[in-house]
Design an enzyme around this catalytic site. Structure first.
Site, mmCIF file in Angstrom:
data_model
loop_
_atom_site.group_PDB
_atom_site.id
_atom_site.type_symbol
_atom_site.label_atom_id
_atom_site.label_comp_id
_atom_site.label_asym_id
_atom_site.label_seq_id
_atom_site.Cartn_x
_atom_site.Cartn_y
_atom_site.Cartn_z
ATOM 1 N N ASP A 102 -2.106 53.263 62.053
ATOM 2 C CA ASP A 102 -1.018 52.970 61.113
ATOM 3 C C ASP A 102 -1.127 53.981 59.974
ATOM 4 O O ASP A 102 -2.036 54.805 59.939
ATOM 5 C CB ASP A 102 -1.116 51.527 60.624
ATOM 6 N N GLY A 104 -1.566 53.419 56.720
ATOM 7 C CA GLY A 104 -2.402 53.040 55.585
ATOM 8 C C GLY A 104 -1.606 52.331 54.508
ATOM 9 O O GLY A 104 -2.163 51.613 53.681
ATOM 10 N N GLY A 105 -0.300 52.465 54.539
ATOM 11 C CA GLY A 105 0.537 51.885 53.492
ATOM 12 C C GLY A 105 0.445 50.372 53.425
ATOM 13 O O GLY A 105 0.251 49.787 52.357
ATOM 14 N N ASP A 156 5.413 54.037 54.984
ATOM 15 C CA ASP A 156 6.616 53.296 54.581
ATOM 16 C C ASP A 156 6.225 52.277 53.525
ATOM 17 O O ASP A 156 5.040 52.019 53.307
ATOM 18 C CB ASP A 156 7.215 52.571 55.789
ATOM 19 N N GLN A 199 13.087 49.376 58.301
ATOM 20 C CA GLN A 199 12.964 48.263 57.374
ATOM 21 C C GLN A 199 14.324 47.563 57.247
ATOM 22 O O GLN A 199 15.183 47.720 58.107
ATOM 23 C CB GLN A 199 12.454 48.775 56.008
ATOM 24 N N GLY A 228 8.539 45.259 58.337
ATOM 25 C CA GLY A 228 9.124 44.293 57.404
ATOM 26 C C GLY A 228 9.316 42.914 58.001
ATOM 27 O O GLY A 228 10.064 42.093 57.466
ATOM 28 N N ASP A 278 1.213 44.504 67.973
ATOM 29 C CA ASP A 278 -0.197 44.446 67.553
ATOM 30 C C ASP A 278 -0.364 43.280 66.586
ATOM 31 O O ASP A 278 0.608 42.879 65.928
ATOM 32 C CB ASP A 278 -0.599 45.739 66.821
ATOM 33 N N CYS A 316 -7.358 30.152 82.953
ATOM 34 C CA CYS A 316 -7.781 31.522 82.619
ATOM 35 C C CYS A 316 -8.941 31.963 83.519
ATOM 36 O O CYS A 316 -9.849 31.182 83.789
ATOM 37 C CB CYS A 316 -8.220 31.563 81.148
ATOM 38 N N CYS A 318 -10.889 34.665 82.773
ATOM 39 C CA CYS A 318 -11.665 35.665 82.037
ATOM 40 C C CYS A 318 -13.151 35.344 82.115
ATOM 41 O O CYS A 318 -13.545 34.245 82.513
ATOM 42 C CB CYS A 318 -11.204 35.729 80.572
ATOM 43 N N CYS A 321 -14.168 32.089 80.396
ATOM 44 C CA CYS A 321 -13.707 30.861 81.068
ATOM 45 C C CYS A 321 -14.361 30.671 82.433
ATOM 46 O O CYS A 321 -14.487 29.541 82.910
ATOM 47 C CB CYS A 321 -12.188 30.903 81.200
HETATM 48 C C1 LIG Z 1 0.981 40.772 60.167
HETATM 49 N N1 LIG Z 1 2.359 41.131 59.979
HETATM 50 C C2 LIG Z 1 2.709 42.417 59.747
HETATM 51 N N2 LIG Z 1 1.849 43.463 59.816
HETATM 52 C C3 LIG Z 1 2.588 44.562 59.475
HETATM 53 C C4 LIG Z 1 2.243 45.901 59.328
HETATM 54 C C5 LIG Z 1 3.210 46.821 58.886
HETATM 55 N N3 LIG Z 1 2.870 48.136 58.705
HETATM 56 C C6 LIG Z 1 3.775 48.992 58.251
HETATM 57 N N4 LIG Z 1 5.055 48.620 57.949
HETATM 58 C C7 LIG Z 1 5.478 47.354 58.106
HETATM 59 O O1 LIG Z 1 6.636 47.055 57.811
HETATM 60 C C8 LIG Z 1 4.527 46.375 58.606
HETATM 61 C C9 LIG Z 1 4.886 45.032 58.772
HETATM 62 C C10 LIG Z 1 3.914 44.128 59.199
HETATM 63 N N5 LIG Z 1 3.955 42.781 59.400
HETATM 64 ZN ZN LIG Z 2 -10.440 32.837 79.197
#
Ligand SMILES: CNc1nc2cc3nc[nH]c(=O)c3cc2[nH]1
Ligand SMILES: [Zn+2]
Length: 384
Positions: A102, A104-105, A156, A199, A228, A278, A316, A318, A321
């Site tokens: 990502d 870092g923002g 962002d 966004q 967002g 993620d 499951c 895995c 389990c």
């Molecule tokens: C756990 N929910 C969530 N994690 C995010 C990470 C994000 N990174 C960059 N920009 C996002 O808008 C953004 C939104 C997010 N919502």
């Molecule tokens: Zn399992």
């Protein structure tokens, strides 16, 4: 209608191939410099160069195809320059499949002691030692270049979940300017893909505004994320935006929903055409003893499981389990034994990866709607 706009001076290292659609749900393959990813896919989060409690061999065992690294954390510790000196994140952590980082923002906004968002970037203090730092689009790209991820995210601003239109409009416009600066700064144009982040909060017209401003530079983007969301807005608003915005994203590029990792939400996202997701939830709640099962979440420390000889999830297959009972894993958690956290993490990740694999099969077979209904019916029953 998305008109293809390619800038001939470089080839995106990330290629998406649509294989099958079932309604708006889609199955495809993403080609990256570190191999292919079959979608829909869940991406385990490896914040500090490790998916907490999991070895690389265990991640491979559960068929994890791609993992996430957090730029903010790795920049602060051990330092992106150190990781670069060790050949980048793949070599440093011995993970030779795809990695997405990502910008870092999001962590600066949620973890760092944010001083101020300015046009040039964000000034913040480290959550580790209070030291002063500055993150700009150019700096974020430079860090991600050092980490050597296959997919980078633009810097962002992710506004709080229920931001007003008055706040969102200038924020979107600055995010677009930052995205453009990220394209310009991405010197390794042929080594790492760069994803844009759309966004617009819970407003359809602002979602369109954000996308259209970014799509102006489509040649620079290898994929599009919906940002967002999953930031405190009501679930029905997230679903409404997912339904509205996802199908409008380019059909020929990966679509990534950030921060979603609850089974029900994941299938809703897949239904509208999301390819990648993620979330830290499966690993985080696993470490605290909450696991996903076919019939909903289960809190293993609950006394009712003290003599329960069934696996965490009877459906499951895995490692956790197949080998251990609820009684044993509950004991591990009550005794503070690390193995409990490891087994619950392993199972939760396996559960979500399998959920996406089964969704992909259902799309290919043209029965995604039935698959989703079946999963939601059972999941809503609550653990037995
Ligand atoms: C756990 N929910 C969530 N994690 C995010 C990470 C994000 N990174 C960059 N920009 C996002 O808008 C953004 C939104 C997010 N919502
Ligand atoms: Zn399992």
């Amino acid at each position: 209608m998305c008109i293809e706009k390619e800038n001939k001076d470089f080839k995106n290292p990330i290629e998406y191939k649509l294989e099958k659609k079932d309604g708006n749900a889609r199955a495809g393959v993403i080609q990256t410099p570190h191999g292919e990813i079959k979608t829909p896919v869940f991406m385990p989060v490896g914040t500090q160069a490790t998916v907490k409690a999991m070895t690389r061999e265990e991640l491979e065992e559960i068929n994890s195809q791609i993992i996430l690294g957090n730029t903010y954390h790795l920049y602060l510790r051990p330092g992106d320059d150190l990781v670069n000196d060790f050949g980048g994140l793949h070599k440093f952590m011995r993970w030779d499949k795809p990695i997405l980082t990502d910008s870092g923002g999001f962590q600066v906004f949620s973890l760092g002691d944010l001083r101020k968002i300015k046009e040039e970037g964000v000034h913040f203090r480290s959550h580790l030692d209070g030291s002063k730092h500055f993150l700009s689009p150019e700096k974020s790209i430079s860090i991600q270049n050092n980490l050597g991820s296959d997919i980078m995210m633009v810097l962002d601003e992710c506004p709080p979940g229920l931001s007003t239109r008055e706040y969102l409009i200038p924020s979107i416009e600055r995010t677009t300017r930052w995205a453009k600066r990220c394209i310009e700064a991405n010197r390794n144009k042929d080594k790492q893909g760069l994803f844009a982040i759309v966004q617009g909060g819970i407003y359809e017209d602002l979602r369109d505004k954000s996308f259209e401003e970014l799509y102006e530079h489509d040649y620079g983007f290898a994929g599009y994320a919906l940002g967002g969301l999953a930031v405190g807005e009501p679930r029905e608003d997230m679903y409404r935006i997912l339904k509205y915005s996802t199908p409008k994203l380019p059909e020929n590029k990966p679509r990534y929903l950030m921060g979603v990792g609850e089974p029900v939400d994941m299938l809703e996202a897949v239904e509208h055409g999301i390819d990648m997701m993620d979330c830290v939830q499966p690993t985080r709640i696993g470490r605290h003893g909450t696991v996903f099962t076919k019939y909903g979440r289960l809190v293993i420390k609950n006394a009712i499981y003290s003599r329960d000889d069934r696996p965490l999830d009877e459906g499951c297959d895995c490692y956790a389990c197949k080998n251990y009972t609820r009684a044993y894993i509950r004991h591990l958690f009550k005794a503070g034994e690390i193995l409990g956290q490891r087994l619950a993490t392993y199972h939760n990740l396996y559960f979500l990866l399998k959920l996406m694999d089964n969704a992909r099969e259902a799309i290919i077979d043209g029965r995604f709607k039935e698959y989703k209904e079946e999963v939601l019916k059972n999941y809503a029953m609550g653990k037995e």
